[in-house]
Design an enzyme around this catalytic site. Structure first.
Site, PDB file in Angstrom:
ATOM      1  N   LYS A 179       0.802  -1.234   0.000  1.00  0.00           N
ATOM      2  CA  LYS A 179       0.000   0.000   0.000  1.00  0.00           C
ATOM      3  C   LYS A 179       0.832   1.279   0.000  1.00  0.00           C
ATOM      4  O   LYS A 179       0.396   2.290  -0.538  1.00  0.00           O
ATOM      5  CB  LYS A 179      -0.937   0.015   1.211  1.00  0.00           C
ATOM      6  CG  LYS A 179      -2.035  -1.002   1.088  1.00  0.00           C
ATOM      7  CD  LYS A 179      -2.980  -0.905   2.254  1.00  0.00           C
ATOM      8  CE  LYS A 179      -3.957  -2.059   2.202  1.00  0.00           C
ATOM      9  NZ  LYS A 179      -4.943  -1.996   3.278  1.00  0.00           N
ATOM     10  N   ASP A 194      -9.570   2.602   2.814  1.00  0.00           N
ATOM     11  CA  ASP A 194      -9.555   1.860   4.088  1.00  0.00           C
ATOM     12  C   ASP A 194     -10.167   2.665   5.240  1.00  0.00           C
ATOM     13  O   ASP A 194     -10.920   2.130   6.052  1.00  0.00           O
ATOM     14  CB  ASP A 194      -8.107   1.518   4.484  1.00  0.00           C
ATOM     15  CG  ASP A 194      -7.598   0.279   3.769  1.00  0.00           C
ATOM     16  OD1 ASP A 194      -8.413  -0.569   3.379  1.00  0.00           O
ATOM     17  OD2 ASP A 194      -6.371   0.169   3.604  1.00  0.00           O
ATOM     18  N   ARG A 218       5.311   0.938  17.156  1.00  0.00           N
ATOM     19  CA  ARG A 218       6.600   0.342  17.520  1.00  0.00           C
ATOM     20  C   ARG A 218       7.747   1.179  16.979  1.00  0.00           C
ATOM     21  O   ARG A 218       8.606   1.632  17.711  1.00  0.00           O
ATOM     22  CB  ARG A 218       6.671  -1.089  16.971  1.00  0.00           C
ATOM     23  CG  ARG A 218       8.029  -1.731  17.145  1.00  0.00           C
ATOM     24  CD  ARG A 218       8.041  -3.127  16.548  1.00  0.00           C
ATOM     25  NE  ARG A 218       7.789  -3.140  15.111  1.00  0.00           N
ATOM     26  CZ  ARG A 218       7.848  -4.216  14.352  1.00  0.00           C
ATOM     27  NH1 ARG A 218       8.117  -5.382  14.899  1.00  0.00           N
ATOM     28  NH2 ARG A 218       7.617  -4.151  13.054  1.00  0.00           N
TER      29      ARG A 218
HETATM   30  N1  LIG Z   1     -10.323  -5.127   7.925  1.00  0.00           N
HETATM   31  C1  LIG Z   1      -9.937  -4.566   6.803  1.00  0.00           C
HETATM   32  O1  LIG Z   1     -10.746  -4.226   5.909  1.00  0.00           O
HETATM   33  C2  LIG Z   1      -8.488  -4.255   6.614  1.00  0.00           C
HETATM   34  C3  LIG Z   1      -8.097  -3.303   5.667  1.00  0.00           C
HETATM   35  C4  LIG Z   1      -6.739  -3.011   5.538  1.00  0.00           C
HETATM   36  C5  LIG Z   1      -5.804  -3.685   6.326  1.00  0.00           C
HETATM   37  N2  LIG Z   1      -6.235  -4.615   7.226  1.00  0.00           N
HETATM   38  C6  LIG Z   1      -5.256  -5.325   8.076  1.00  0.00           C
HETATM   39  O2  LIG Z   1      -4.513  -4.350   8.767  1.00  0.00           O
HETATM   40  C7  LIG Z   1      -3.233  -4.906   9.111  1.00  0.00           C
HETATM   41  C8  LIG Z   1      -2.158  -3.842   8.899  1.00  0.00           C
HETATM   42  O3  LIG Z   1      -2.089  -3.564   7.499  1.00  0.00           O
HETATM   43  P1  LIG Z   1      -1.137  -2.404   6.964  1.00  0.00           P
HETATM   44  O4  LIG Z   1      -1.408  -2.284   5.514  1.00  0.00           O
HETATM   45  O5  LIG Z   1      -1.251  -1.201   7.830  1.00  0.00           O
HETATM   46  O6  LIG Z   1       0.298  -3.083   7.191  1.00  0.00           O
HETATM   47  P2  LIG Z   1       1.690  -2.321   7.352  1.00  0.00           P
HETATM   48  O7  LIG Z   1       1.704  -1.061   6.547  1.00  0.00           O
HETATM   49  O8  LIG Z   1       2.721  -3.365   7.099  1.00  0.00           O
HETATM   50  O9  LIG Z   1       1.740  -1.865   8.902  1.00  0.00           O
HETATM   51  C9  LIG Z   1       1.833  -2.831   9.925  1.00  0.00           C
HETATM   52  C10 LIG Z   1       1.734  -2.149  11.283  1.00  0.00           C
HETATM   53  O10 LIG Z   1       1.818  -3.169  12.304  1.00  0.00           O
HETATM   54  C11 LIG Z   1       2.948  -2.888  13.155  1.00  0.00           C
HETATM   55  N3  LIG Z   1       3.599  -4.136  13.568  1.00  0.00           N
HETATM   56  C12 LIG Z   1       3.847  -5.216  12.784  1.00  0.00           C
HETATM   57  N4  LIG Z   1       4.489  -6.166  13.515  1.00  0.00           N
HETATM   58  C13 LIG Z   1       4.627  -5.662  14.765  1.00  0.00           C
HETATM   59  C14 LIG Z   1       5.208  -6.163  15.974  1.00  0.00           C
HETATM   60  N5  LIG Z   1       5.760  -7.382  16.032  1.00  0.00           N
HETATM   61  N6  LIG Z   1       5.156  -5.393  17.078  1.00  0.00           N
HETATM   62  C15 LIG Z   1       4.587  -4.149  17.024  1.00  0.00           C
HETATM   63  N7  LIG Z   1       4.034  -3.621  15.914  1.00  0.00           N
HETATM   64  C16 LIG Z   1       4.063  -4.368  14.803  1.00  0.00           C
HETATM   65  C17 LIG Z   1       3.874  -2.057  12.311  1.00  0.00           C
HETATM   66  O11 LIG Z   1       4.752  -1.340  13.148  1.00  0.00           O
HETATM   67  P3  LIG Z   1       6.160  -0.778  12.559  1.00  0.00           P
HETATM   68  O12 LIG Z   1       5.825   0.530  11.854  1.00  0.00           O
HETATM   69  O13 LIG Z   1       6.984  -0.599  13.756  1.00  0.00           O
HETATM   70  O14 LIG Z   1       6.695  -1.814  11.615  1.00  0.00           O
HETATM   71  C18 LIG Z   1       2.864  -1.157  11.570  1.00  0.00           C
HETATM   72  O15 LIG Z   1       2.389  -0.141  12.424  1.00  0.00           O
HETATM   73  C19 LIG Z   1      -3.046  -6.127   8.212  1.00  0.00           C
HETATM   74  O16 LIG Z   1      -3.118  -7.296   9.002  1.00  0.00           O
HETATM   75  C20 LIG Z   1      -4.219  -6.076   7.257  1.00  0.00           C
HETATM   76  O17 LIG Z   1      -4.695  -7.351   6.923  1.00  0.00           O
HETATM   77  C21 LIG Z   1      -7.545  -4.902   7.389  1.00  0.00           C
END
Ligand SMILES: NC(=O)c1ccc[n+]([C@@H]2O[C@H](COP(=O)([O-])OP(=O)(O)OC[C@H]3O[C@@H](n4cnc5c(N)ncnc54)[C@H](OP(=O)(O)O)[C@@H]3O)[C@@H](O)[C@H]2O)c1
Length: 269
Positions: free
Chosen positions: A71, A108, A157
């Site tokens: 994204k 989103d 984090r």
């Molecule tokens: N329900 C829905 O319609 C919908 C829509 C969109 C996304 N989602 C879900 O939302 C989630 C996040 O998506 P995204 O696109 O935002 O992903 P992303 O850009 O990769 O961001 C991931 C986030 O999670 C944090 N994180 C990951 N591993 C961690 C750990 N071990 N400890 C602490 N923080 C951690 C990251 O922190 P850092 O910055 O420190 O790496 C970052 O803030 C996904 O699982 C996705 O499936 C759901």
């Protein structure tokens, strides 16, 4: 039936085995009698630019939903961006513009707010804490900031992403009380917008002891439906809002984005 006039849409992610959006979009195309189909494409990060460039060379390819982990990276591959996509620093829908370019938007956050509203939860005047600063968290933060919360606290984090999101929000929403924190306590709505909860061995995204009755804990993770943090929050007497509502809330918006301007023809009987 897929035919020579069918418009092609993709879902671009990595991995894609768990995705649900193509099934839902194909059902909407069908229900609305539109001649289009959406297919999941498993594209590793190193191949993103090449894959999207290749898709633009396919004449009946019209657009894509973009999901984890692309994204943010896809932003720089778009020629046109909506202001909210620029602000969130992320894109989750692409639409072809002309022969050789994509326009991008992020739906989103709108989906998250629509899901909350459908479930009867308000945003205006509430003290909100968002845990996460990735694509989903940034989109949610922008959509919530536009709805006049009493306060918005950001926790993440990695400090770098956190500061960057804070700076973008503070410069766009000068009147908003937006801060950086470490404790989810003292808020009415706490959102887990990290990817923690997807895997069984993930740590909890925050300390559930800091929420209780009167607090709503919302989730972005869709599978499992009741994530460990939602389970723990329920045990503390907090109300919960599962992640599926966010997808349900944005399906209509994605459908409208793709079918705008009559760009998809009607399915032949
Ligand atoms: N329900 C829905 O319609 C919908 C829509 C969109 C996304 N989602 C879900 O939302 C989630 C996040 O998506 P995204 O696109 O935002 O992903 P992303 O850009 O990769 O961001 C991931 C986030 O999670 C944090 N994180 C990951 N591993 C961690 C750990 N071990 N400890 C602490 N923080 C951690 C990251 O922190 P850092 O910055 O420190 O790496 C970052 O803030 C996904 O699982 C996705 O499936 C759901």
């Amino acid at each position: 039936m897929i035919g020579g006039k069918t418009k092609l849409f993709g879902l671009v992610g990595h991995p894609v085995a768990h995705v649900r959006t193509p099934q839902a979009m194909n059902a909407l195309f069908e229900q609305n009698g539109l001649d289009a189909v959406m297919v999941p494409f498993d594209v590793p990060p190193a191949d993103l630019s090449g894959a999207l460039g290749g898709l633009l060379r396919i004449g009946n390819f019209e657009g894509a939903v973009v999901t984890v982990p692309h994204k943010m990276a896809v932003l720089e591959l778009c020629r046109d961006l909506t202001p909210r996509a620029r602000l969130a620093g992320a894109v989750n829908v692409l639409r072809r513009v002309g022969e050789d370019a994509f326009a991008g938007d992020i739906l989103d956050g709108e989906g998250f707010v629509a899901g909350l509203t459908t479930a009867g939860h308000s945003v205006a005047g509430r003290r909100i804490c968002i845990v996460g600063a990735g694509g989903a968290a940034s989109a949610i933060a922008v959509a919530l900031a536009e709805r006049e919360p009493a306060r918005l606290t950001l926790i993440n984090r990695s400090r770098e992403r956190l500061l960057a999101l804070h700076e973008r929000l503070a410069s766009r929403f000068g009147e908003l009380d937006v801060g950086i924190g470490e404790d989810v306590g003292g808020h009415d709505l706490v959102v887990n917008a990290t990817s923690l909860g997807l895997r069984a061995d993930d740590p909890l995204p925050f300390d559930p002891e800091r929420v209780g009755p009167g607090v709503l804990v919302a989730e972005v993770i869709m599978t499992p439906e009741i994530t460990p943090i939602l389970h723990a929050a329920t045990g503390r007497g907090a109300a919960i809002h599962p992640g599926r509502a966010m997808l349900d809330g944005q399906l209509e918006a994605i459908f409208r984005y793709f079918s705008a301007d009559g760009r998809i023809g009607r399915r032949q009987a």
